[in-house]
Design an enzyme around this catalytic site. Structure first.
Site, PDB file in Angstrom:
ATOM      1  N   HIS A 259       0.878 -11.479 110.832  1.00 54.50           N
ATOM      2  CA  HIS A 259      -0.155 -10.349 110.516  1.00 54.50           C
ATOM      3  C   HIS A 259      -1.396 -10.949 109.636  1.00 54.50           C
ATOM      4  O   HIS A 259      -2.444 -10.668 110.111  1.00 54.50           O
ATOM      5  CB  HIS A 259       0.428  -9.285 109.794  1.00 54.50           C
ATOM      6  CG  HIS A 259      -0.821  -8.169 109.146  1.00 54.50           C
ATOM      7  ND1 HIS A 259      -1.408  -7.534 109.784  1.00 54.50           N
ATOM      8  CD2 HIS A 259      -0.918  -8.377 107.878  1.00 54.50           C
ATOM      9  CE1 HIS A 259      -2.204  -6.907 109.011  1.00 54.50           C
ATOM     10  NE2 HIS A 259      -1.999  -7.477 107.825  1.00 54.50           N
TER      11      HIS A 259
ATOM     12  N   HIS B 103      -6.049 -11.252 109.593  1.00 47.51           N
ATOM     13  CA  HIS B 103      -7.018 -11.175 108.838  1.00 47.51           C
ATOM     14  C   HIS B 103      -7.989 -12.400 108.796  1.00 47.51           C
ATOM     15  O   HIS B 103      -9.207 -12.420 108.765  1.00 47.51           O
ATOM     16  CB  HIS B 103      -6.331 -11.407 107.432  1.00 47.51           C
ATOM     17  CG  HIS B 103      -5.836  -9.943 107.090  1.00 47.51           C
ATOM     18  ND1 HIS B 103      -6.804  -8.794 106.759  1.00 47.51           N
ATOM     19  CD2 HIS B 103      -4.705  -9.362 106.931  1.00 47.51           C
ATOM     20  CE1 HIS B 103      -5.931  -7.730 106.315  1.00 47.51           C
ATOM     21  NE2 HIS B 103      -4.854  -8.151 106.570  1.00 47.51           N
TER      22      HIS B 103
ATOM     23  N   GLU C  22      -7.727  -2.970 107.280  1.00 48.34           N
ATOM     24  CA  GLU C  22      -6.713  -2.788 107.940  1.00 48.34           C
ATOM     25  C   GLU C  22      -6.841  -2.268 109.298  1.00 48.34           C
ATOM     26  O   GLU C  22      -6.487  -2.811 110.457  1.00 48.34           O
ATOM     27  CB  GLU C  22      -5.436  -2.402 107.236  1.00 48.34           C
ATOM     28  CG  GLU C  22      -5.297  -3.106 106.186  1.00 48.34           C
ATOM     29  CD  GLU C  22      -4.404  -4.615 106.327  1.00 48.34           C
ATOM     30  OE1 GLU C  22      -4.400  -4.932 107.491  1.00 48.34           O
ATOM     31  OE2 GLU C  22      -4.119  -5.149 105.608  1.00 48.34           O
TER      32      GLU C  22
ATOM     33  N   SER D 191      -3.311  -7.041 114.875  1.00 45.97           N
ATOM     34  CA  SER D 191      -2.207  -7.792 114.870  1.00 45.97           C
ATOM     35  C   SER D 191      -0.909  -6.836 115.451  1.00 45.97           C
ATOM     36  O   SER D 191       0.448  -7.285 115.606  1.00 45.97           O
ATOM     37  CB  SER D 191      -1.582  -8.068 113.549  1.00 45.97           C
ATOM     38  OG  SER D 191      -1.305  -7.289 112.706  1.00 45.97           O
TER      39      SER D 191
HETATM   40 CO    CO Z   1      -3.133  -6.782 106.224  1.00 44.73          CO
END
Ligand code: CO
Ligand code: PHE
Length: 293
Positions: A145, A150, A191, A210
């Site tokens: 993730h 990111h 997010e 993700s």
């Molecule tokens: Co995150």
């Protein structure tokens, strides 16, 4: 203390979120005072690398038409999908582009430590990878993730500056007791953010990018609401941590996001506190809604 650690190591307290029944998975005893630790790359097993590759390939196969171009263009910087990247190698490339670095952490870290690292353009990435039985769903962020979700956008200069500003803003929010309001901004942008493009709505949030299922859901499903970015509306809105989001917020550009969040938040926190909270799925009349294609 592990032999790969350099320097004095006092260890730090582990961080758990939620009910605290799950023991923390990372090795907090070997973290430094700023919660960073060694990646310990050689400790990954062949099974870890293989699981990472399967996660990577599943996501990479569905980016077209769902992820924003900035993400798609930058994902190659993560290197070959066959191996969990070495953070130090990745940091070299990233530093050259936007002066950001990737640093290893044992898992979730306290807010202040997190903000402090972002303010210094260091992105904390969890060292451990999920277990094979968590292929479809994981409750805490893992290396997949954190890296795949990111890191690609940290190659974008404006988004990179936004992340640093967020870190500095977080340190300020801690002093103003406003972390909960600021966390909603992170949630609904970093997010779970969506961006409007000439080709339609696309995802830029790491939690979406993700996720095996939420990527398509967030961009295409008729179920959730997609609301035009509105700072105060976001700060008032609760969020779901155990299901797909009921509401997504859509920016027109990373410039819009950066500009809209650059004013001093002190009076904004005050204004938000005077208004009622909004439930995760609620639609406020008169708001600008985007329709999925
Ligand atoms: Co995150
Ligand atoms: N402008 C915000 C403040 O004064 C800082 C910030 C910038 C927060 C970008 C989040 C994102 O608090």
């Amino acid at each position: 203390m592990l032999d790969h650690d350099k320097g004095v190591n006092l260890g730090v307290a582990p961080v758990t979120y939620g009910q605290g029944e799950r023991p923390p998975r990372g090795d907090y005893a070997s973290a430094r005072e700023d919660y960073t630790c060694e990646q310990n790359w050689s400790a990954y097993t062949a099974q870890d690398h293989d699981l990472y590759r399967r996660l990577y390939e599943r996501q990479a196969a569905q980016l077209d038409g769902l992820a924003c171009n900035e993400f798609i263009e930058a994902v190659r910087h993560l290197g070959a999908p066959e191996r969990i990247p070495r953070f130090d190698e990745l940091s070299e490339t990233l530093y050259q582009k936007t002066r950001w670095e990737v640093v290893a952490v044992p898992g979730l870290i306290p807010e202040e430590a997190f903000f402090g690292l972002l303010a210094k353009r260091k992105f904390p990435v969890t060292g451990w990878l999920r277990k094979p039985e968590e292929f479809d769903y994981i409750v805490e962020p893992d290396v997949f993730h954190d890296l795949f979700g990111h890191v690609p956008l940290l190659f974008n200069p404006i988004f990179a500056d936004y992340m640093q500003a967020y870190g500095a803003g977080g340190l300020k929010a801690s002093r103003l007791d406003a972390c909960e309001l600021l966390a909603r901004l992170y949630w609904y942008t970093v997010e779970f953010g969506l961006i409007n493009t000439p080709n339609g709505i696309r995802a830029y949030g790491a939690g979406i990018l993700s996720s095996a299922g939420e990527l398509r859901y967030s961009v295409r499903s008729q179920e959730p609401s997609r609301v035009g970015f509105d700072l105060q509306r976001i700060m008032r809105t609760r969020y779901k941590i155990d299901s797909y989001q009921a509401t997504y917020f859509v920016i027109e550009s990373f410039d819009e996001l950066f500009e809209a969040t650059s004013p001093d938040f002190t009076p904004i926190y005050k204004a938000v506190r005077q208004q009622p909270e909004i439930e995760a799925g609620a639609v406020v009349s008169s708001e600008r809604l985007y329709i999925a294609a």
